[in-house]
Motif scaffolding. Sequence first.
Motif, PDB file in Angstrom:
ATOM      1  N   ILE A  54       0.825  -1.208   0.000  1.00 10.17           N
ATOM      2  CA  ILE A  54       0.000   0.000   0.000  1.00 10.17           C
ATOM      3  C   ILE A  54       0.864   1.265   0.000  1.00 10.17           C
ATOM      4  CG2 ILE A  54      -1.639   1.347   1.382  1.00 10.17           C
ATOM      5  CD1 ILE A  54      -2.949  -1.322   2.108  1.00 10.17           C
ATOM      6  N   SER A  55       1.986   1.232   0.716  1.00  8.72           N
ATOM      7  CA  SER A  55       2.880   2.390   0.756  1.00  8.72           C
ATOM      8  C   SER A  55       3.741   2.491  -0.498  1.00  8.72           C
ATOM      9  CB  SER A  55       3.784   2.314   1.981  1.00  8.72           C
ATOM     10  OG  SER A  55       4.657   1.202   1.871  1.00  8.72           O
ATOM     11  N   ARG A  56       3.706   1.430  -1.309  1.00  6.37           N
ATOM     12  CA  ARG A  56       4.453   1.347  -2.559  1.00  6.37           C
ATOM     13  C   ARG A  56       5.970   1.324  -2.356  1.00  6.37           C
ATOM     14  NH1 ARG A  56      -0.444   3.330  -3.643  1.00  6.37           N
ATOM     15  NH2 ARG A  56      -1.448   2.877  -5.592  1.00  6.37           N
ATOM     16  N   ILE A  57       6.399   0.886  -1.184  1.00  6.04           N
ATOM     17  CA  ILE A  57       7.829   0.633  -0.979  1.00  6.04           C
ATOM     18  C   ILE A  57       8.212  -0.573  -1.833  1.00  6.04           C
ATOM     19  CG2 ILE A  57       9.557  -0.123   0.696  1.00  6.04           C
ATOM     20  CD1 ILE A  57       8.040   1.558   2.801  1.00  6.04           C
ATOM     21  N   ILE A  58       7.332  -1.585  -1.853  1.00  8.49           N
ATOM     22  CA  ILE A  58       7.471  -2.741  -2.740  1.00  8.49           C
ATOM     23  C   ILE A  58       6.160  -2.839  -3.509  1.00  8.49           C
ATOM     24  CG2 ILE A  58       7.762  -5.242  -2.868  1.00  8.49           C
ATOM     25  CD1 ILE A  58       9.484  -5.103  -0.361  1.00  8.49           C
ATOM     26  N   LYS A  59       6.243  -2.994  -4.822  1.00 12.39           N
ATOM     27  CA  LYS A  59       5.049  -2.859  -5.663  1.00 12.39           C
ATOM     28  C   LYS A  59       4.039  -3.990  -5.567  1.00 12.39           C
ATOM     29  CE  LYS A  59       6.964   0.321  -8.767  1.00 12.39           C
ATOM     30  NZ  LYS A  59       7.690   0.997  -9.440  1.00 12.39           N
ATOM     31  N   GLU A  91      16.279   2.268   5.510  1.00 17.18           N
ATOM     32  CA  GLU A  91      15.552   2.307   6.783  1.00 17.18           C
ATOM     33  C   GLU A  91      14.435   3.336   6.706  1.00 17.18           C
ATOM     34  OE1 GLU A  91      16.456   2.443  11.577  1.00 17.18           O
ATOM     35  OE2 GLU A  91      18.099   2.698  10.163  1.00 17.18           O
ATOM     36  N   TYR A  92      13.235   2.920   7.124  1.00 20.73           N
ATOM     37  CA  TYR A  92      12.037   3.770   7.103  1.00 20.73           C
ATOM     38  C   TYR A  92      11.425   3.830   8.493  1.00 20.73           C
ATOM     39  CZ  TYR A  92      12.116   2.563   2.101  1.00 20.73           C
ATOM     40  OH  TYR A  92      12.480   2.352   0.796  1.00 20.73           O
ATOM     41  N   GLU A  93      10.688   4.918   8.750  1.00 24.76           N
ATOM     42  CA  GLU A  93       9.846   4.994   9.940  1.00 24.76           C
ATOM     43  C   GLU A  93       8.410   5.137   9.469  1.00 24.76           C
ATOM     44  OE1 GLU A  93       9.139   7.468  14.073  1.00 24.76           O
ATOM     45  OE2 GLU A  93      10.889   7.909  12.857  1.00 24.76           O
ATOM     46  N   ILE A  94       7.519   4.338  10.035  1.00 30.69           N
ATOM     47  CA  ILE A  94       6.111   4.364   9.641  1.00 30.69           C
ATOM     48  C   ILE A  94       5.432   5.572  10.299  1.00 30.69           C
ATOM     49  CG2 ILE A  94       3.910   3.133   9.720  1.00 30.69           C
ATOM     50  CD1 ILE A  94       5.556   0.529   9.764  1.00 30.69           C
ATOM     51  N   ARG A  95       4.800   6.408   9.474  1.00 31.88           N
ATOM     52  CA  ARG A  95       4.115   7.602   9.976  1.00 31.88           C
ATOM     53  C   ARG A  95       2.603   7.439  10.016  1.00 31.88           C
ATOM     54  NH1 ARG A  95       6.521  12.257   6.345  1.00 31.88           N
ATOM     55  NH2 ARG A  95       4.339  12.783   6.488  1.00 31.88           N
ATOM     56  N   GLU A  96       2.038   6.731   9.033  1.00 31.18           N
ATOM     57  CA  GLU A  96       0.583   6.575   8.939  1.00 31.18           C
ATOM     58  C   GLU A  96       0.256   5.180   8.423  1.00 31.18           C
ATOM     59  OE1 GLU A  96      -0.954   9.503   6.240  1.00 31.18           O
ATOM     60  OE2 GLU A  96       0.082  11.148   7.219  1.00 31.18           O
ATOM     61  N   SER A 106       3.646   8.070  -0.307  1.00 31.30           N
ATOM     62  CA  SER A 106       4.917   8.434   0.333  1.00 31.30           C
ATOM     63  C   SER A 106       4.724   9.138   1.675  1.00 31.30           C
ATOM     64  CB  SER A 106       5.754   9.309  -0.602  1.00 31.30           C
ATOM     65  OG  SER A 106       5.096  10.518  -0.848  1.00 31.30           O
ATOM     66  N   GLN A 107       3.511   9.582   1.981  1.00 31.95           N
ATOM     67  CA  GLN A 107       3.242  10.219   3.269  1.00 31.95           C
ATOM     68  C   GLN A 107       3.094   9.191   4.384  1.00 31.95           C
ATOM     69  OE1 GLN A 107      -0.193  12.673   2.713  1.00 31.95           O
ATOM     70  NE2 GLN A 107       0.826  14.012   1.244  1.00 31.95           N
ATOM     71  N   MET A 108       3.030   7.909   4.040  1.00 31.65           N
ATOM     72  CA  MET A 108       2.858   6.857   5.039  1.00 31.65           C
ATOM     73  C   MET A 108       4.156   6.541   5.773  1.00 31.65           C
ATOM     74  SD  MET A 108       0.290   4.250   3.060  1.00 31.65           S
ATOM     75  CE  MET A 108       0.145   3.150   4.457  1.00 31.65           C
ATOM     76  N   TYR A 109       5.294   6.992   5.261  1.00 31.29           N
ATOM     77  CA  TYR A 109       6.585   6.666   5.862  1.00 31.29           C
ATOM     78  C   TYR A 109       7.583   7.799   5.672  1.00 31.29           C
ATOM     79  CZ  TYR A 109       7.762   5.653   1.026  1.00 31.29           C
ATOM     80  OH  TYR A 109       7.958   5.759  -0.334  1.00 31.29           O
ATOM     81  N   THR A 110       8.650   7.755   6.461  1.00 29.21           N
ATOM     82  CA  THR A 110       9.774   8.683   6.333  1.00 29.21           C
ATOM     83  C   THR A 110      11.015   7.861   6.042  1.00 29.21           C
ATOM     84  OG1 THR A 110       8.795  10.171   7.960  1.00 29.21           O
ATOM     85  CG2 THR A 110      11.144  10.437   7.524  1.00 29.21           C
ATOM     86  N   LEU A 111      11.776   8.265   5.039  1.00 30.05           N
ATOM     87  CA  LEU A 111      13.037   7.611   4.730  1.00 30.05           C
ATOM     88  C   LEU A 111      14.086   8.122   5.718  1.00 30.05           C
ATOM     89  CD1 LEU A 111      14.811   5.859   2.864  1.00 30.05           C
ATOM     90  CD2 LEU A 111      15.166   7.893   1.469  1.00 30.05           C
ATOM     91  N   LEU A 112      14.649   7.219   6.515  1.00 28.52           N
ATOM     92  CA  LEU A 112      15.625   7.605   7.529  1.00 28.52           C
ATOM     93  C   LEU A 112      17.055   7.505   7.015  1.00 28.52           C
ATOM     94  CD1 LEU A 112      14.055   5.849  10.631  1.00 28.52           C
ATOM     95  CD2 LEU A 112      13.879   8.250   9.988  1.00 28.52           C
ATOM     96  N   SER A 113      17.370   6.433   6.301  1.00 28.81           N
ATOM     97  CA  SER A 113      18.731   6.272   5.782  1.00 28.81           C
ATOM     98  C   SER A 113      18.744   5.279   4.632  1.00 28.81           C
ATOM     99  CB  SER A 113      19.694   5.804   6.877  1.00 28.81           C
ATOM    100  OG  SER A 113      19.374   4.491   7.260  1.00 28.81           O
ATOM    101  N   GLU A 114      19.774   5.407   3.813  1.00 26.03           N
ATOM    102  CA  GLU A 114      19.990   4.470   2.711  1.00 26.03           C
ATOM    103  C   GLU A 114      21.499   4.292   2.568  1.00 26.03           C
ATOM    104  OE1 GLU A 114      18.879   3.940  -1.998  1.00 26.03           O
ATOM    105  OE2 GLU A 114      18.080   5.637  -0.900  1.00 26.03           O
ATOM    106  N   THR A 115      21.952   3.058   2.727  1.00 27.09           N
ATOM    107  CA  THR A 115      23.378   2.761   2.646  1.00 27.09           C
ATOM    108  C   THR A 115      23.618   1.626   1.675  1.00 27.09           C
ATOM    109  OG1 THR A 115      23.208   1.283   4.536  1.00 27.09           O
ATOM    110  CG2 THR A 115      23.883   3.540   5.007  1.00 27.09           C
TER     111      THR A 115
END
Length: 88
Positions: A9-14, A57-62, A73-82
């Motif tokens: 639903i958040s479209r992080i993975i389709k 790494e993501y944090e769930i917002r909604e 994209s409002q459902m999460y915050t991108l915290l880091s990408e390594t």
Amino acid sequence: MRLDKFLKISRIIKRRSVAKEVADKGRIQINGKLAKSSSTVKVGDRLKIQFGNRCVEYEIRELHESTKKEDASQMYTLLSETKQATFD
């Protein structure tokens, strides 16, 4: 909400089937613990997902049962990408 459903639903993975496969291979952590596709997520949880040679790494917002593409994209915050990261 189930982890695989949130990722779709958040479209992080389709696709939910791909989200289930990634989780079942041990490539997703929720708050530092390995997660299964059926794991429950809630607002404030931190997800760490390994996609090949990068770790995101993501944090769930909604949480929503469904959402429009532009609002996903409002459902999460991108915290880091390594790159070349492994789980501790």
